[in-house]
Scaffold this active site. Structure first.
Site, mmCIF file in Angstrom:
data_model
loop_
_atom_site.group_PDB
_atom_site.id
_atom_site.type_symbol
_atom_site.label_atom_id
_atom_site.label_comp_id
_atom_site.label_asym_id
_atom_site.label_seq_id
_atom_site.Cartn_x
_atom_site.Cartn_y
_atom_site.Cartn_z
ATOM 1 N N THR A 122 0.844 -1.193 0.000
ATOM 2 C CA THR A 122 0.000 0.000 0.000
ATOM 3 C C THR A 122 0.878 1.242 0.000
ATOM 4 O OG1 THR A 122 -1.632 -1.226 1.282
ATOM 5 C CG2 THR A 122 -1.927 1.143 1.136
ATOM 6 N N GLU A 149 -6.654 -10.592 7.163
ATOM 7 C CA GLU A 149 -5.670 -11.359 7.916
ATOM 8 C C GLU A 149 -6.234 -12.744 8.211
ATOM 9 O OE1 GLU A 149 -3.916 -11.213 12.395
ATOM 10 O OE2 GLU A 149 -4.280 -9.307 11.408
ATOM 11 N N LYS A 207 -7.634 1.829 -3.075
ATOM 12 C CA LYS A 207 -7.170 1.089 -1.902
ATOM 13 C C LYS A 207 -7.407 1.879 -0.618
ATOM 14 C CE LYS A 207 -4.729 -1.765 0.678
ATOM 15 N NZ LYS A 207 -5.237 -3.073 1.094
ATOM 16 N N ASN A 211 -10.414 1.028 2.339
ATOM 17 C CA ASN A 211 -10.102 0.709 3.729
ATOM 18 C C ASN A 211 -10.612 1.773 4.690
ATOM 19 O OD1 ASN A 211 -9.011 -1.800 3.425
ATOM 20 N ND2 ASN A 211 -6.886 -1.144 3.459
ATOM 21 N N CYS A 263 -3.819 -2.822 8.247
ATOM 22 C CA CYS A 263 -4.160 -1.862 7.194
ATOM 23 C C CYS A 263 -4.921 -0.624 7.655
ATOM 24 C CB CYS A 263 -4.961 -2.572 6.101
ATOM 25 S SG CYS A 263 -4.025 -3.841 5.236
ATOM 26 N N ASP A 267 -3.791 3.171 6.744
ATOM 27 C CA ASP A 267 -4.407 3.643 5.504
ATOM 28 C C ASP A 267 -5.289 4.867 5.738
ATOM 29 O OD1 ASP A 267 -3.107 1.492 4.482
ATOM 30 O OD2 ASP A 267 -4.859 0.487 3.648
#
Length: 416
Positions: A122, A149, A207, A211, A263, A267
Site C-alpha cells: 500500500t 488477515e 485502496k 479501507n 491496514c 491507511d
C-alpha cells in the site's frame, strides 16, 4: 501449450505469500524474503504465518514455488516481479515508509529492465507515477490487494475484484496489465471476477478509500455502542434493527475497542495526509473517532475495576493482595490470529498503563514470565483469572465463562 511465466514475489507476509501460492499453481514462482527461517519453512512446504488455506496449499498442492534470500540471482530471468514489502505509516513524516519498495525497484533494475514490476504494497496516492519518473522506467504498475488477515489466500482464490493501475496511455503496459489480470484469474477458484484497469493513481486511491470506508463502519458501530452503553440500551437490538436495511447490510458491525491491524490505522492516516489542502471533515473524524472510542473503553474498564488513583504507587505484591490488577486477555487483533501488530487492545492497554494501573497479559504466543511494554505475561489461565480484578477482552472467548462477571468486552456477536 500455455506459456509458463517466471514470477518473483518479494516479501512473504500475508500479501506476498498468498500471491506466490496463487500464481505457483500454474507458473514458476520464486518468493524472496530477507529472513532465512521464513525461506526455510516455505521450502519445507510449511507456512511462516497463520492462514488455514496457505498451510493447506503449501502442504498438499503441487506448486511451482521456491523461496530464497538472494533476489539478485533470480531477478534477471523474471517476467513479472511483484513487490509486497511492508510500508508502515510514519506519524512524524505523515506518510508511508516506502523505502523497502524503492530499494527493491532499484536493485531489480540493475539486473532486469524489461520485467514488469507490480507494486502490491500500500502506497500514497500518486506514488507510482513518482517512482516511474524517479527511476526513468515505464514498467511499473500498481495492483491493490483486498485481503483479510488469516484469510489472505482465500481472498485471492475468491477475489471481490481485480484492480490494476497503469499508465493508461501506454498500450504496452495495458497489455501487460491484461496478462497479469489473467494470471490472477487463472489461479482463482471464483469465476467471472470483475477486472478494472485504470490509472495507477486512481488505483492507489481505491485502496485507501476502500479501507477508510471499512474503518468508518467500525467507528460508526462503535459509536452506536458507546451511546447504548452510556444510556443503558441494548446495543444488539439497535444494530439488528439498523442492519436489516439492505442498503446498510449485516456485516462489519460487531462493536470492538476500535479498528486496528495491518491496514486500517495506517491507511486512514495516509488518506487524511493526502487530503492536505483539500476540504474534508469526515476522514479526519474517522481517525479521531478511533481515539475517542479507546478513551471511552478505558474509562469504562477503570470504573468497572473500582480503581482509585491513590492505588497507583503501591508495589506489585500489594496490588496482587488487593486484587487491583487489570488483565488483558490476548493481544491479537482477530480470533485465532498469531499477529497483534497495531491491535486495538494495545491502544487500550497503553492508556491504562498511562493511568499508573498495573496490568498483566494472557498471550500464549509470548513466553510466560516475559514482559510486553513493561507488563508481565502470565500464560497460566487459572492464575491469570485469579490475579485479575477485571479481564479485558476485545473478542470474547468461552474459556472465560467461569469469570464472565469480571470480563469487560463489547463483543456482541463473538466474531471478527
Amino acid at each position: 501449450m500455455k506459456k509458463k511465466y517466471n514470477i518473483v514475489v518479494v516479501g512473504t507476509g500475508y500479501v506476498g505469500l498468498s500471491m506466490s501460492i496463487l500464481l505457483a499453481q500454474h507458473h514458476n514462482v520464486i518468493a524472496v524474503d530477507i529472513l532465512q527461517y521464513k525461506v526455510d519453512l516455505i521450502n519445507s512446504k510449511m507456512s511462516p504465518i497463520k492462514d488455514d488455506y496457505i498451510e493447506k496449499y503449501l502442504s498438499e498442492k503441487d506448486l511451482n514455488l521456491k523461496a530464497t534470500t538472494d533476489g539478485r540471482s533470480i531477478y534477471g530471468d523474471a517476467d513479472y516481479i511483484i513487490i509486497a514489502t511492508p510500508t508502515n505509516y510514519d506519524n512524524i513524516s505523515q506518510k508511508f515508509d516506502t523505502s523497502s519498495v524503492e530499494s527493491v525497484i532499484s536493485e531489480v533494475l540493475r539486473y532486469n529492465e524489461n520485467a514488469v514490476l507490480i507494486i502490491k504494497s500500500t502506497v500514497p496516492v500518486g506514488y507510482t507515477l513518482e517512482l516511474s519518473r524517479k527511476f526513468k522506467t515505464t514498467r511499473i504498475m500498481f495492483s491493490p490487494e483486498f485481503l483479510r488477515e488469516n484469510k489472505a489466500l482465500y481472498d485471492n482464490l475468491f477475489p471481490s475484484r481485480i484492480i490494476i493501475g497503469v499508465d493508461t496511455n501506454d498500450d504496452d503496459m495495458i497489455s501487460s496489465a491484461k496478462i497479469f489480470s489473467f494470471l490472477l484469474q487463472e489461479g482463482a477458484i471464483k469465476q467471472d471476477v470483475k477486472v478494472l484497469i485504470m490509472g495507477s493513481t486512481e488505483a492507489e486511491a481505491v485502496k485507501l478509500f476502500a479501507n477508510t470506508y471499512l474503518a468508518l463502519r467500525v467507528a460508526y458501530f462503535n459509536e452506536l455502542d458507546t451511546y447504548a452503553e452510556i444510556k443503558g440500551l441494548n446495543t444488539k437490538q439497535i444494530i439488528e434493527g439498523v442492519c436489516l436495511d439492505p442498503r446498510i447490510g449485516d456485516q462489519y458491525n460487531n462493536p470492538s475497542f476500535g479498528y486496528g491491524g495491518y491496514c486500517l490505522p495506517k491507511d486512514t492516516k495516509q488518506l487524511l495526509a493526502n487530503y492536505a489542502n483539500v476540504p474534508e471533515n469526515l476522514i479526519g473524524a474517522i481517525v479521531e473517532a478511533n481515539k475517542t472510542r479507546k478513551d471511552f473503553v478505558v474509562n469504562q474498564i477503570l470504573e468497572m475495576a473500582g480503581y482509585c488513583n491513590n492505588n497507583k504507587n503501591v508495589d506489585f505484591n500489594e496490588i496482587v493482595e488487593n486484587n487491583l490488577i487489570i488483565g488483558i486477555y490476548r493481544l491479537i487483533m482477530k480470533t485465532d490470529s498469531d499477529n497483534f501488530r497495531n491491535s486495538s487492545i494495545q491502544g487500550v492497554m497503553k492508556r491504562i498503563q498511562n493511568k499508573g494501573v498495573q496490568i498483566i497479559i494472557f498471550e500464549p504466543t509470548l513466553n510466560s514470565d516475559s514482559t510486553f511494554y513493561g507488563s508481565k505475561i502470565i500464560n497460566d489461565l487459572k492464575t491469570f483469572k485469579k490475579m485479575s480484578r477485571v479481564i479485558v477482552a476485545n473478542r470474547y472467548d468461552h474459556r472465560l465463562d467461569d469469570v464472565k462477571e469480571k470480563v469487560y468486552t463489547r463483543d456482541i456477536y463473538e466474531r471478527d
